[in-house]
Design a protein around this motif. Sequence first.
Motif, mmCIF file in Angstrom:
data_model
loop_
_atom_site.group_PDB
_atom_site.id
_atom_site.type_symbol
_atom_site.label_atom_id
_atom_site.label_comp_id
_atom_site.label_asym_id
_atom_site.label_seq_id
_atom_site.Cartn_x
_atom_site.Cartn_y
_atom_site.Cartn_z
ATOM 1 N N UNK A 65 0.797 -1.217 0.000
ATOM 2 C CA UNK A 65 0.000 0.000 0.000
ATOM 3 C C UNK A 65 0.831 1.270 0.000
ATOM 4 N N UNK A 66 2.126 1.150 0.334
ATOM 5 C CA UNK A 66 2.976 2.335 0.420
ATOM 6 C C UNK A 66 3.739 2.501 -0.884
ATOM 7 N N UNK A 67 3.788 3.713 -1.434
ATOM 8 C CA UNK A 67 4.642 3.905 -2.612
ATOM 9 C C UNK A 67 6.087 3.562 -2.263
ATOM 10 N N UNK A 69 8.707 4.879 -3.217
ATOM 11 C CA UNK A 69 9.500 6.076 -2.947
ATOM 12 C C UNK A 69 9.381 6.482 -1.481
ATOM 13 N N UNK A 70 8.159 6.365 -0.921
ATOM 14 C CA UNK A 70 7.984 6.726 0.489
ATOM 15 C C UNK A 70 8.689 5.715 1.377
ATOM 16 N N UNK A 74 11.432 6.615 4.068
ATOM 17 C CA UNK A 74 11.357 6.207 5.474
ATOM 18 C C UNK A 74 12.656 5.527 5.879
ATOM 19 N N UNK A 78 14.342 8.237 8.025
ATOM 20 C CA UNK A 78 13.794 8.008 9.364
ATOM 21 C C UNK A 78 14.670 7.096 10.211
ATOM 22 N N UNK B 156 -1.489 0.539 -8.448
ATOM 23 C CA UNK B 156 -0.215 0.750 -9.138
ATOM 24 C C UNK B 156 -0.024 2.234 -9.448
ATOM 25 N N UNK B 159 0.546 4.362 -6.194
ATOM 26 C CA UNK B 159 1.910 4.331 -5.659
ATOM 27 C C UNK B 159 2.886 4.965 -6.643
ATOM 28 N N UNK B 160 2.647 4.810 -7.935
ATOM 29 C CA UNK B 160 3.575 5.404 -8.906
ATOM 30 C C UNK B 160 3.447 6.909 -8.971
ATOM 31 N N UNK B 162 3.630 9.001 -6.810
ATOM 32 C CA UNK B 162 4.584 9.719 -5.961
ATOM 33 C C UNK B 162 5.896 9.967 -6.688
ATOM 34 N N UNK B 163 6.129 9.252 -7.800
ATOM 35 C CA UNK B 163 7.363 9.493 -8.562
ATOM 36 C C UNK B 163 7.365 10.902 -9.152
ATOM 37 N N UNK B 173 3.845 13.415 -1.454
ATOM 38 C CA UNK B 173 5.229 13.185 -1.048
ATOM 39 C C UNK B 173 6.046 14.475 -1.140
ATOM 40 N N UNK B 187 10.590 11.232 10.742
ATOM 41 C CA UNK B 187 9.905 10.004 11.170
ATOM 42 C C UNK B 187 8.391 10.163 11.178
ATOM 43 N N UNK B 190 6.867 11.270 7.349
ATOM 44 C CA UNK B 190 6.852 10.262 6.281
ATOM 45 C C UNK B 190 5.943 9.098 6.645
ATOM 46 N N UNK B 191 5.954 8.713 7.947
ATOM 47 C CA UNK B 191 5.065 7.617 8.351
ATOM 48 C C UNK B 191 3.609 8.031 8.165
ATOM 49 N N UNK B 193 2.457 10.137 6.011
ATOM 50 C CA UNK B 193 2.147 10.122 4.578
ATOM 51 C C UNK B 193 1.897 8.690 4.100
ATOM 52 N N UNK B 194 2.751 7.770 4.588
ATOM 53 C CA UNK B 194 2.551 6.365 4.210
ATOM 54 C C UNK B 194 1.177 5.889 4.639
ATOM 55 N N UNK B 197 -1.472 7.104 2.304
ATOM 56 C CA UNK B 197 -1.478 6.323 1.071
ATOM 57 C C UNK B 197 -2.171 4.975 1.276
ATOM 58 N N UNK B 198 -1.847 4.318 2.406
ATOM 59 C CA UNK B 198 -2.438 3.000 2.648
ATOM 60 C C UNK B 198 -3.947 3.109 2.773
ATOM 61 N N UNK B 201 -5.428 3.657 -0.620
ATOM 62 C CA UNK B 201 -5.389 2.384 -1.325
ATOM 63 C C UNK B 201 -6.568 1.504 -0.921
#
Lengths: 225, 223
Positions: A65-67, A69-70, A74, A78, B156, B159-160, B162-163, B173, B187, B190-191, B193-194, B197-198, B201
């Motif tokens: 689920x995570x890109x 890149x992220x 991390x 991190x 797909x 997640x792509x 973010x490129x 991102x 820390x 970014x977590x 942001x993840x 995204x999840x 998704x």
Amino acid sequence: MDDSIRFIMEDLSGPLLQGTLASLKLIVCSVPFGLALGFMLASGWVYGNKPVSWLCRTYVALVKGTPLLILLFIIYFCLPSFGLTLSPFFASVLGFIMCNGAYNSEYIRGAILSVRSGQLIAARSLGMSRAQAIISIVMPQAARRALPGCSNEIIYLVKYSSLAYILSYIELTGAGKMIATRSFRFTLVFSIIGLVYLVMVTIASIIFMWLEKKLAVPGFEAKRQ
Amino acid sequence: MQNALIILESLPNIAWGLFTTLGLVITALAVGLAVGLPLGVIQVYWGNSLFSRPIAIYVWFLRGLPSLVLLFLFYYGLFPLLGVDLPPFFVGAAVLGLRSSAYQSQIFRGAILSVDQGQMQAARSLGMSKPCAIENVILPQALRIALPAWSNEYPILLTDSSVCYAIGVMEMLTRASLQVSRTRAPVPLYLATAVIFIIMNYIGMRILRSAERRFHIPGFGGS
């Protein structure tokens, strides 16, 4: 035209060759561990007890689920806060392994489930331990069936290796970007980089097709669409 | 505690990127569908026309290149060369969309091939023209068969997307990394942001799964 050829020969070829080698280094270091992680996750998912199976499932869901890149950010930005500083190379390889392993595990899990469960029972009744039966009866068949899917993932990995550039590891894309910004010949440089990637992807898919044929057991060939 | 404050403070800014990310994903899905579906149909039914070789090269090219290289090629190379000055968002959406169209054309090709070809002959023998038979007989079935594989394009692309960070599209991102350089707290940000995204998704997949159930015909093959 003449000028372009001289530019390619003198300024471009050296750094691009180095970049290609750096990309290959990333890919070669990630693939075996990605496959190993995939096998561990898949067998943990199918054969593990409840907590292990749950852990593997959650890991796969989170990483998918995570890109990527992220994930790389991390790992690279991190982890130092927890006292683990990785070089751009190791951070990228770790990210690729984690991502590749998660995707591989899906294919391997499907392949394990497609091996008839009677075989495991038969092996157990012949006196094999559970681990023995999984390793020497189920896995050899599952690995062959998972190969087409996993080879797809490895081809994705070839292309995703370009993301290491964002962590400032100078591989093919990074090397090209540097030359392109210096010479302002973006179209030319990136077209050539694209060609190199196409060649790498094509070679990888030829290798995997050969491997599939080589490993096929007569009478057990997987049907390809 | 401090982390929570940083997240709380930066989250509105990062979450604002959600619209950009979703914009990229939806535009790319639409472009991919609009280009990929005709390509798939042509590959199956006009397979030995003069289109087939260019389409095969198009698909091979877009599937063989990393999205990062494609983005650089279009953003710094092709578009400026053609004299088109597009903002990064449109370049990103166009590249992701064209790339997705190559994948989607293969999804649709497979789905069309899995419809029994006798149906085409039957439709033709009833007097339908070829395009008419494709539109009214083949595609309503093929699109339903394609839906599960097609929904995989959503995660797909998500997640792509973010490129597009690399060419400076202000998606999540990019915003997160700007916030990180402001607060120097990688820390939590970014977590967070993840996690966003999840969640996106998960929500998207739920919607697509329900669409699959909605369009499923009882007793008809597929999932």
